[in-house]
Every structure is written in structure tokens, then in C-alpha cells.
Design an enzyme around this catalytic site. Structure first.
Site, short mmCIF file in Angstrom:
data_model
loop_
_atom_site.label_atom_id
_atom_site.label_comp_id
_atom_site.label_asym_id
_atom_site.label_seq_id
_atom_site.Cartn_x
_atom_site.Cartn_y
_atom_site.Cartn_z
N HIS A 72 19.87 28.59 -60.30
CA HIS A 72 19.44 29.86 -60.27
C HIS A 72 18.85 30.61 -61.24
O HIS A 72 19.45 30.32 -62.47
CB HIS A 72 20.49 30.74 -59.46
CG HIS A 72 21.43 31.09 -60.25
ND1 HIS A 72 21.74 32.05 -61.20
CD2 HIS A 72 22.67 30.19 -60.78
CE1 HIS A 72 22.74 32.04 -61.97
NE2 HIS A 72 23.50 31.05 -61.56
N HIS A 84 15.69 33.82 -62.99
CA HIS A 84 14.48 34.58 -62.68
C HIS A 84 13.14 33.83 -63.14
O HIS A 84 12.55 34.13 -64.12
CB HIS A 84 14.66 36.02 -63.51
CG HIS A 84 15.77 36.75 -63.04
ND1 HIS A 84 16.07 37.18 -61.81
CD2 HIS A 84 16.59 37.50 -63.73
CE1 HIS A 84 17.14 37.95 -61.74
NE2 HIS A 84 17.56 38.15 -62.84
#
Length: 315
Positions: free
Chosen positions: A99, A101
Site C-alpha cells: 500500500h 500513495h
């Protein structure tokens, strides 16, 4: 943080070496799975990721945070190659949940045999921007002592829009589309219709499931039903541990109708909202074919297909 991360990775690899080498051993199909959650900022991504961290030991998978310099969502070409190689060939970290951005990356371009499973969550674009605006100034209840980039700026979101400030400009709404569009130059051209179309295409064809912040519990329920290897127990954990999983921005003031109306005049908002509505409709379509409602509660449907007329007949 990087030194600690490297140390943790070395410990895991050494543990696997002690337990038995895996480099030349084929993984079970169930274990040869990687999920990538290329999380959009301020969409309840931390709340959802915390559930993955809570379940990883019990369900026996690894969780890895992709931390990019200055939170840049676009990787260099050489980093794209490194990342694809890590994700596909790093057996010690499989099954894995990555995970961070980072904008969507098309693994097929790199000639890999098995692509990862992409998932994501998006949010109403104005609500997301308002949350991010106040987050930069006041932080949240997750790490309350951390000093934020705009700390000390007391201007409300309404005042910022009225003054034509840069932190609340319509251009700041352009984020969810490029995250789904990917690493192409046109994805990051604000207001690009091509980027919107590409983001829609990727959402339908490259993402296993995309949920919405406003219906996060239903998103988690569908993931648990479809991918129990990772998400077994996630729905109950979310329901019983809501306070610990939800991350709330501090000092957030809801914008007025006038502020919202002003932002909605922008072509950028119209495109981001079109993408959000597109994602919402797709999510609700998937949910409608996966659950039933009874006494106000949602229930996952049991298997609804079977096989018959199987030939040749066995003796």
C-alpha cells in the site's frame, strides 16, 4: 525509518532461510498472490490499511508500505522496473499486501506473467479536498503530535475559496483521476478528458474492486467474501474496532453551500465528480449482485452457480 524497514526485511528473509529456502520452490497458487492498494490521500485509506495490519499475522501474509520520496505518486522509469521486479519475484513477501500513495502502474508493460490484484477507495472530491485542507493545518487523531506542513494557518476552507487561495483551488481537486490513470504524462494534465477516460478504463479492467469512503464497511465485506485469504475476519474487526480504525481530521469545518457551488462551477470538479459517480455506480452494481438485505442488515450471497451435464460419464 528506512533503516528500520531494511532491518525488518532482513529479519523476515533470514527467518525464511532458517525455515527452509523458498527461492527454488514454487509457491502454492493461493500464496502466490499480491494485492496493491495504491491509496488516494484522505479517503479513509489509513483506516482500511490498519485492518490489513491487524489481520496479517492471523491470516499469514505480509503488509508492506510503499514510501516514496516527498510522497511523489509518479515513479521514475528505473524505479518502476525495480518495483515490478520486487512485487513479482520477491517470494519471501508472498502473499503480500502493498500500500502507498502511488499512481496506477501497468504491470503488463513489463512482460510479467502474473499481475497483482489492484484495489482502491475513492471519495466525493470536494469532501476529500476539504479533509486534506484541514489535515495539512491541524493533522488528525492518528498522530496528533506531528507538526503538519501548514500548521499555524487558521484560515478556513470557506475563506480560502473566497480569497481564491491556491490550497483550495479547483486544480487541487485533480487527484483521483490521475491516481487511476497512471504514469502517462497526459494523466497529470489537469482537466484532460483523455485522462478521465483512461481512469475509467483502468477502474473497470484493471481493478478487482474499487469502493467509496462513504460505504467503506460494504467494501470490506465484499473483499472478505471474495478474497478470504487476506480479509477473513475483516468485517467483524471493522465493526467492533471502529473507533481505533477510523482516522478523523482535527478542526474540520464543513464548507458552506456557497463555497460548494463555487467549486462546482469548475470543469475540473465536473470531471472528478463524473469519475466519482462512475466508480460509485460500478461499486453499487457489484454490491447489488453480491449481497441481500434482510431486516436492515446486508448478507453475502452463497455460491449461486453449479455444474451439470458433465461428460463423459464416469463408470
Amino acid at each position: 525509518e528506512r533503516a528500520i524497514a531494511r532491518h525488518e526485511v532482513r529479519e523476515i528473509e533470514q527467518r525464511h532461510t532458517v525455515d527452509g529456502p523458498r527461492q527454488d520452490v514454487a509457491l502454492d497458487e493461493e500464496d502466490d498472490v499480491v494485492i496493491i492498494y495504491n491509496r488516494v490521500p484522505k479517503t479513509a485509506s489509513t483506516s482500511f490499511t490498519n485492518i490489513a495490519y491487524d489481520l496479517c499475522a492471523k491470516n499469514k501474509y505480509h503488509v508492506l508500505h510503499i514510501n516514496t520520496t516527498k510522497n511523489n505518486p509518479v515513479m521514475s522509469l528505473q524505479d518502476q522496473v525495480r518495483f515490478v521486479k520486487n512485487v513479482t519475484s520477491w517470494k519471501e513477501m508472498k502473499p503480500g499486501f502493498y500500500h502507498g500513495h502511488v499512481s496506477y502502474l501497468d504491470f503488463a508493460k513489463f512482460g510479467v506473467k502474473k499481475k497483482p490484484i489492484y484495489i482502491n477507495v475513492i471519495r466525493d472530491p470536494i469532501e476529500r479536498l476539504v479533509s486534506y485542507y484541514y489535515f495539512l493545518r491541524f493533522g488528525d487523531d492518528y498522530r496528533p503530535g506531528l507538526r503538519r506542513r501548514k500548521q499555524g494557518d487558521k484560515k478556513t476552507f470557506d475563506e480560502c475559496v473566497a480569497a481564491g487561495g491556491s490550497d483550495c483551488a479547483p486544480e487541487k481537486l485533480w487527484l483521483q483521476i490521475p491516481f487511476f490513470c497512471g504514469h502517462s504524462s497526459e494523466c497529470w494534465n489537469v482537466g484532460s478528458r483523455w485522462a478521465l477516460d483512461q481512469a475509467k478504463y483502468n477502474l473497470i479492467n484493471e481493478y478487482f474492486l474499487v469502493g467509496v469512503t462513504e460505504e467503506l464497511e460494504d467494501f470490506i465485506m465484499l473483499l472478505e467474501a471474495a478474497l478470504p485469504r487476506f480479509f477473513r475476519g475483516a468485517t467483524e474487526l471493522y465493526r467492533t474496532g471502529k473507533k481505533s480504525h477510523l482516522r478523523k481530521t482535527t478542526e474540520k469545518k464543513l464548507p458552506t453551500k456557497e463555497t460548494i457551488a463555487k467549486l462546482q462551477q469548475s470543469e475540473i470538479w465536473k470531471m472528478e465528480n463524473e469519475f466519482y459517480e462512475f466508480a460509485l455506480e460500478q461499486f453499487q452494481f457489484v454490491r447489488a449482485h453480491a449481497v441481500r438485505e434482510k431486516d436492515g442488515e446486508l448478507y453475502i450471497l452463497a455460491q449461486n452457480f453449479f455444474y451439470e451435464k458433465i461428460y463423459p460419464k464416469s463408470n
